[in-house]
Design a protein around this motif. Structure first.
Motif, PDB file in Angstrom:
ATOM      1  N   ASP A 109       0.916  -1.193  -0.156  1.00 16.40           N
ATOM      2  CA  ASP A 109       0.130   0.023   0.031  1.00 16.40           C
ATOM      3  C   ASP A 109       0.731   1.311  -0.122  1.00 16.40           C
ATOM      4  N   VAL A 110       2.077   1.056   0.240  1.00 15.00           N
ATOM      5  CA  VAL A 110       2.925   2.431   0.577  1.00 15.00           C
ATOM      6  C   VAL A 110       3.348   3.184  -0.833  1.00 15.00           C
ATOM      7  N   CYS A 111       3.185   2.152  -1.842  1.00 15.20           N
ATOM      8  CA  CYS A 111       3.535   2.471  -3.182  1.00 15.20           C
ATOM      9  C   CYS A 111       2.525   1.971  -4.316  1.00 15.20           C
ATOM     10  N   LEU A 112       1.499   1.286  -3.981  1.00 19.10           N
ATOM     11  CA  LEU A 112       0.637   0.835  -5.182  1.00 19.10           C
ATOM     12  C   LEU A 112      -0.677   1.293  -5.087  1.00 19.10           C
ATOM     13  N   SER A 113      -1.413   1.549  -6.279  1.00 14.91           N
ATOM     14  CA  SER A 113      -2.720   2.209  -6.302  1.00 14.91           C
ATOM     15  C   SER A 113      -3.593   1.138  -5.902  1.00 14.91           C
ATOM     16  N   LEU A 114      -3.570  -0.157  -6.034  1.00 17.40           N
ATOM     17  CA  LEU A 114      -4.342  -1.404  -5.451  1.00 17.40           C
ATOM     18  C   LEU A 114      -3.891  -1.809  -4.242  1.00 17.40           C
ATOM     19  N   LYS A 115      -4.641  -1.363  -3.359  1.00 19.44           N
ATOM     20  CA  LYS A 115      -4.482  -1.352  -1.660  1.00 19.44           C
ATOM     21  C   LYS A 115      -5.369  -2.664  -1.437  1.00 19.44           C
ATOM     22  N   PHE A 116      -4.719  -4.115  -1.858  1.00 17.30           N
ATOM     23  CA  PHE A 116      -5.114  -5.192  -1.473  1.00 17.30           C
ATOM     24  C   PHE A 116      -4.337  -5.938  -1.063  1.00 17.30           C
ATOM     25  N   THR A 117      -4.684  -6.947  -0.001  1.00 15.60           N
ATOM     26  CA  THR A 117      -3.605  -7.828   0.543  1.00 15.60           C
ATOM     27  C   THR A 117      -3.035  -8.647  -0.241  1.00 15.60           C
ATOM     28  N   ASN A 118      -3.645  -9.388  -1.345  1.00 16.21           N
ATOM     29  CA  ASN A 118      -2.910 -10.035  -2.449  1.00 16.21           C
ATOM     30  C   ASN A 118      -2.094  -9.329  -3.499  1.00 16.21           C
ATOM     31  N   ALA A 119      -2.391  -8.177  -3.708  1.00 13.11           N
ATOM     32  CA  ALA A 119      -1.315  -6.963  -4.177  1.00 13.11           C
ATOM     33  C   ALA A 119      -0.271  -6.977  -3.627  1.00 13.11           C
ATOM     34  N   ALA A 120      -0.154  -6.721  -2.188  1.00 12.39           N
ATOM     35  CA  ALA A 120       0.987  -6.509  -1.418  1.00 12.39           C
ATOM     36  C   ALA A 120       1.669  -7.626  -1.235  1.00 12.39           C
ATOM     37  N   GLN A 121       1.150  -8.651  -0.964  1.00  7.67           N
ATOM     38  CA  GLN A 121       2.162  -9.886  -1.075  1.00  7.67           C
ATOM     39  C   GLN A 121       2.644 -10.128  -2.402  1.00  7.67           C
ATOM     40  N   SER A 122       2.382 -10.071  -3.533  1.00  8.98           N
ATOM     41  CA  SER A 122       2.564 -10.258  -4.861  1.00  8.98           C
ATOM     42  C   SER A 122       3.802  -9.379  -5.196  1.00  8.98           C
ATOM     43  N   SER A 123       3.680  -8.177  -4.813  1.00  9.91           N
ATOM     44  CA  SER A 123       4.471  -7.149  -5.042  1.00  9.91           C
ATOM     45  C   SER A 123       5.950  -7.186  -4.004  1.00  9.91           C
ATOM     46  N   ALA A 124       5.589  -7.569  -3.110  1.00 14.63           N
ATOM     47  CA  ALA A 124       6.688  -8.059  -2.109  1.00 14.63           C
ATOM     48  C   ALA A 124       7.508  -9.132  -2.439  1.00 14.63           C
ATOM     49  N   ARG A 125       6.930 -10.113  -2.986  1.00 11.98           N
ATOM     50  CA  ARG A 125       7.783 -11.131  -3.750  1.00 11.98           C
ATOM     51  C   ARG A 125       8.499 -10.838  -4.682  1.00 11.98           C
ATOM     52  N   MET A 126       8.011 -10.216  -5.571  1.00 11.09           N
ATOM     53  CA  MET A 126       8.623  -9.576  -6.651  1.00 11.09           C
ATOM     54  C   MET A 126       9.922  -8.434  -6.350  1.00 11.09           C
ATOM     55  N   ALA A 127       9.277  -7.777  -5.261  1.00 14.41           N
ATOM     56  CA  ALA A 127      10.552  -6.682  -5.154  1.00 14.41           C
ATOM     57  C   ALA A 127      11.601  -7.463  -4.543  1.00 14.41           C
ATOM     58  N   VAL A 128      11.545  -8.383  -3.633  1.00 16.93           N
ATOM     59  CA  VAL A 128      12.668  -9.054  -3.192  1.00 16.93           C
ATOM     60  C   VAL A 128      13.459  -9.599  -4.044  1.00 16.93           C
ATOM     61  N   ARG A 129      12.855 -10.598  -4.859  1.00 16.84           N
ATOM     62  CA  ARG A 129      13.591 -11.199  -6.148  1.00 16.84           C
ATOM     63  C   ARG A 129      14.286 -10.064  -6.785  1.00 16.84           C
ATOM     64  N   ASN A 130      13.880  -9.095  -7.149  1.00 12.92           N
ATOM     65  CA  ASN A 130      14.758  -8.017  -7.763  1.00 12.92           C
ATOM     66  C   ASN A 130      15.776  -7.515  -7.004  1.00 12.92           C
ATOM     67  N   ALA A 131      15.389  -7.223  -5.745  1.00 16.89           N
ATOM     68  CA  ALA A 131      16.545  -6.617  -4.925  1.00 16.89           C
ATOM     69  C   ALA A 131      17.746  -7.624  -4.583  1.00 16.89           C
ATOM     70  N   LEU A 132      17.421  -8.919  -4.261  1.00 20.20           N
ATOM     71  CA  LEU A 132      18.498  -9.819  -3.703  1.00 20.20           C
ATOM     72  C   LEU A 132      18.956 -10.818  -4.921  1.00 20.20           C
ATOM     73  N   GLN A 133      18.102 -10.867  -6.035  1.00 22.39           N
ATOM     74  CA  GLN A 133      18.339 -11.821  -7.097  1.00 22.39           C
ATOM     75  C   GLN A 133      18.502 -11.256  -8.360  1.00 22.39           C
ATOM     76  N   GLN A 134      18.291 -10.020  -8.496  1.00 20.45           N
ATOM     77  CA  GLN A 134      18.411  -9.158  -9.754  1.00 20.45           C
ATOM     78  C   GLN A 134      17.527  -9.802 -10.779  1.00 20.45           C
ATOM     79  N   ALA A 135      16.387 -10.219 -10.331  1.00 28.04           N
ATOM     80  CA  ALA A 135      15.458 -11.075 -11.368  1.00 28.04           C
ATOM     81  C   ALA A 135      14.946 -10.059 -12.544  1.00 28.04           C
ATOM     82  N   GLY A 136      14.913  -8.845 -12.355  1.00 28.55           N
ATOM     83  CA  GLY A 136      14.384  -8.076 -13.465  1.00 28.55           C
ATOM     84  C   GLY A 136      12.867  -8.191 -13.803  1.00 28.55           C
ATOM     85  N   GLN A 137      12.264  -8.487 -12.805  1.00 27.03           N
ATOM     86  CA  GLN A 137      10.479  -8.743 -13.084  1.00 27.03           C
ATOM     87  C   GLN A 137       9.981  -7.368 -12.976  1.00 27.03           C
ATOM     88  N   ARG A 138       8.869  -7.214 -14.040  1.00 24.06           N
ATOM     89  CA  ARG A 138       8.254  -6.010 -13.939  1.00 24.06           C
ATOM     90  C   ARG A 138       6.949  -6.214 -13.191  1.00 24.06           C
TER      91      ARG A 138
END
Length: 499
Positions: free
Chosen positions: A338-367
């Motif tokens: 919710d701190v950065c997304l327009s869709l403020k739902f629990t599933n959106a938060a969890q999905s974005s968290a997994r993606m952000a961490v993969r991009n941060a720690l594994q350079q996954a490059g996921q949009r």
């Protein structure tokens, strides 16, 4: 014989909840020299990120200023759905004679029991992400307010934490309008509505978004006289008009007073009542209530983090600015939920968290692509959506064709007495590629998940028409919509079989 029931919440449930989400006397661990990941905020996004990283061997610190679980557990999805379920049961009892069953005796509602059940459920759900289980994963947990003091350093309490990467997942809080007299008169939000000890006789709800509509209908069905005020021409501005109209009809049937195109221009106290002063097309009116529930949106929690010290750009009303990969203007700090997304739902938060961490720690490059995330408003009927909306397609000049199946033509919906609603699937014109779907049904929250699988795997309408569904089931409406597409293409006739 009365069936066994789950144990009602006891006086020690709150104590057990605290032991799981913020144990009294908790002592923060000594910080490591440097963490692979520091997560600020332990709501759905923060918990998802911390657990994902810890299970893959990264060193993780998790910081929470209040309670683990965030709004979803403590003041959002879990408590609201528990109360909605009770309201559904009570409403269904009133219609028993329509199903050939005797009407039960109308007994007074014990609101204390309703809230005790909610608290018991909240305590039970909290066990799945308890502080002890997180610590057992090797996560260092700090309770307190975090503040950045550099681009790769923050402080919490007296501890200084250095990190290689950080994720901000501080969520959002209720947005309070600056309506004259509102603060002085007093109101409740989703943060405080679940603390009520008594059911108000008259409840005024400001805001016709998902949470406002859900709680308005639930408290109406529990026995409160509810008036809902929406300054738009329809409820649920994100949803299609016909879906919002069905919801409006359903709430009116429940006995709710509905004020659309109406603004609250002032609030005052008069005797023991709270008076909302309203304006509709220059016509003034008043609404008397015992409690006011404000559901006028949510605002990201960014003010107290000192993000400027970390070179992280943000806007107070919109949250942290991130790119398509959920990275902030500091390449070592990401954001999710919710701190950065327009869709403020629990599933959106969890999905974005997994993606952000993969991009941060594994350079996954996921949009991050919000179009693949389904959402649902848990009213009766439920309203769920995924993908492209009709007006978005028009705005972007994307030609689409919609295929609609009314639930009144679906055998299981008929047998269930749940014929109100429809399934509507939007297809790219000239192909069978599914671009979006809206479902209005008693089980829309479940049906939309099938559409999420269909869209995420690239299944088209032609293949969906061949997927065998159980009979009878309301999910067959999806297959019938796909078969309608096929008839449109090649002229074959396929219909719902009779048992």
């Amino acid at each position: 014989m009365r069936r066994n029931r789950p144990r009602a919440a006891g006086p020690d449930d709150e104590a057990r909840l605290l032991q799981r989400v913020r144990p009294p006397g908790w002592i923060d661990p000594p910080p490591k020299a440097i963490y692979d990941l520091v997560v600020v905020g332990a709501g759905p996004a923060g918990l998802e990120a911390a657990e994902w990283a810890a299970r893959r061997g990264f060193s993780v610190a998790l910081i929470e200023r209040a309670h683990l679980g965030g709004n979803s557990l403590n003041a959002g999805s879990v408590p609201s759905k528990a109360i909605i379920r009770t309201a559904q049961i009570r409403d269904g009892m009133r219609d028993a004679d329509a199903f050939g069953a005797p009407l039960p005796n109308e007994l007074p509602l014990d609101f204390g029991e309703v809230m005790a059940r909610m608290r018991g459920i909240r305590t039970r759900v909290a066990v799945y992400h308890s502080v002890h289980d997180l610590a057992a994963l090797g996560i260092d947990i700090f309770f307190g307010a975090a503040r950045f003091i550099g681009t790769r350093t923050l402080v919490v309490n007296d501890a200084r934490l250095s990190f290689r990467k950080a994720l901000v997942a501080t969520g959002a809080r209720p947005r309070i309008p600056d309506t004259p007299g509102l603060e002085r008169t007093g109101y409740r939000t989703s943060d405080t509505i679940f603390d009520m000890a008594e059911l108000p006789k008259r409840l005024a709800v400001m805001g016709g978004g998902p949470l406002g509509c859900e709680l308005a209908q639930a408290f109406c069905r529990l026995g409160a006289h509810v008036t809902i005020v929406q300054n738009d021409a329809k409820f649920l501005p994100r949803e299609e008009r016909d879906a919002a109209e069905i919801l409006s009809w359903s709430m009116a049937r429940d006995g709710m007073e509905i004020r659309l195109n109406t603004a609250v221009v002032g609030v005052r106290r008069e005797g023991g009542a709270k008076i909302l002063e309203t304006l509709n097309n220059e016509v003034r009116g008043e609404i008397a209530a015992d409690e006011i529930l404000v559901c006028t949106g949510r605002i990201p929690n960014v003010e107290d983090l000192d993000l400027a010290a970390a070179d992280v750009a943000f806007e107070p009303g919109c949250g942290i600015r991130v790119d398509d990969f959920l990275c902030s203007t500091n390449s070592d700090i990401y954001a999710a939920g919710d701190v950065c997304l327009s869709l403020k739902f629990t599933n959106a938060a969890q999905s974005s968290a997994r993606m952000a961490v993969r991009n941060a720690l594994q350079q996954a490059g996921q949009r991050h692509d919000g179009s693949a995330i389904p959402w649902c408003t848990f009213c009766d009927p439920e309203i769920a959506h995924i993908g492209l909306q009709v007006w978005e397609a028009r705005r972007r000049a994307i030609p689409i064709k919609s295929y609609t199946v009314m639930l009144s033509d679906v055998d299981r919906a008929i047998t269930d007495g749940q014929e109100t609603g429809f399934v509507k699937i939007h297809v790219a014109e000239g192909s069978d590629r599914i671009l979006g779907a809206t479902i209005v049904a008693s089980r829309a929250s479940e049906l939309i998940n099938e559409m999420a699988v269909v869209m995420s795997t690239g299944i088209g309408m032609d293949a969906l028409a061949e997927v065998v569904h159980t009979y009878p089931a309301q999910s067959r409406a999806l297959m019938l919509a796909a078969q309608a597409y096929r008839r449109d293409v090649d002229g074959t006739v396929q219909r719902e079989p009779s048992a």
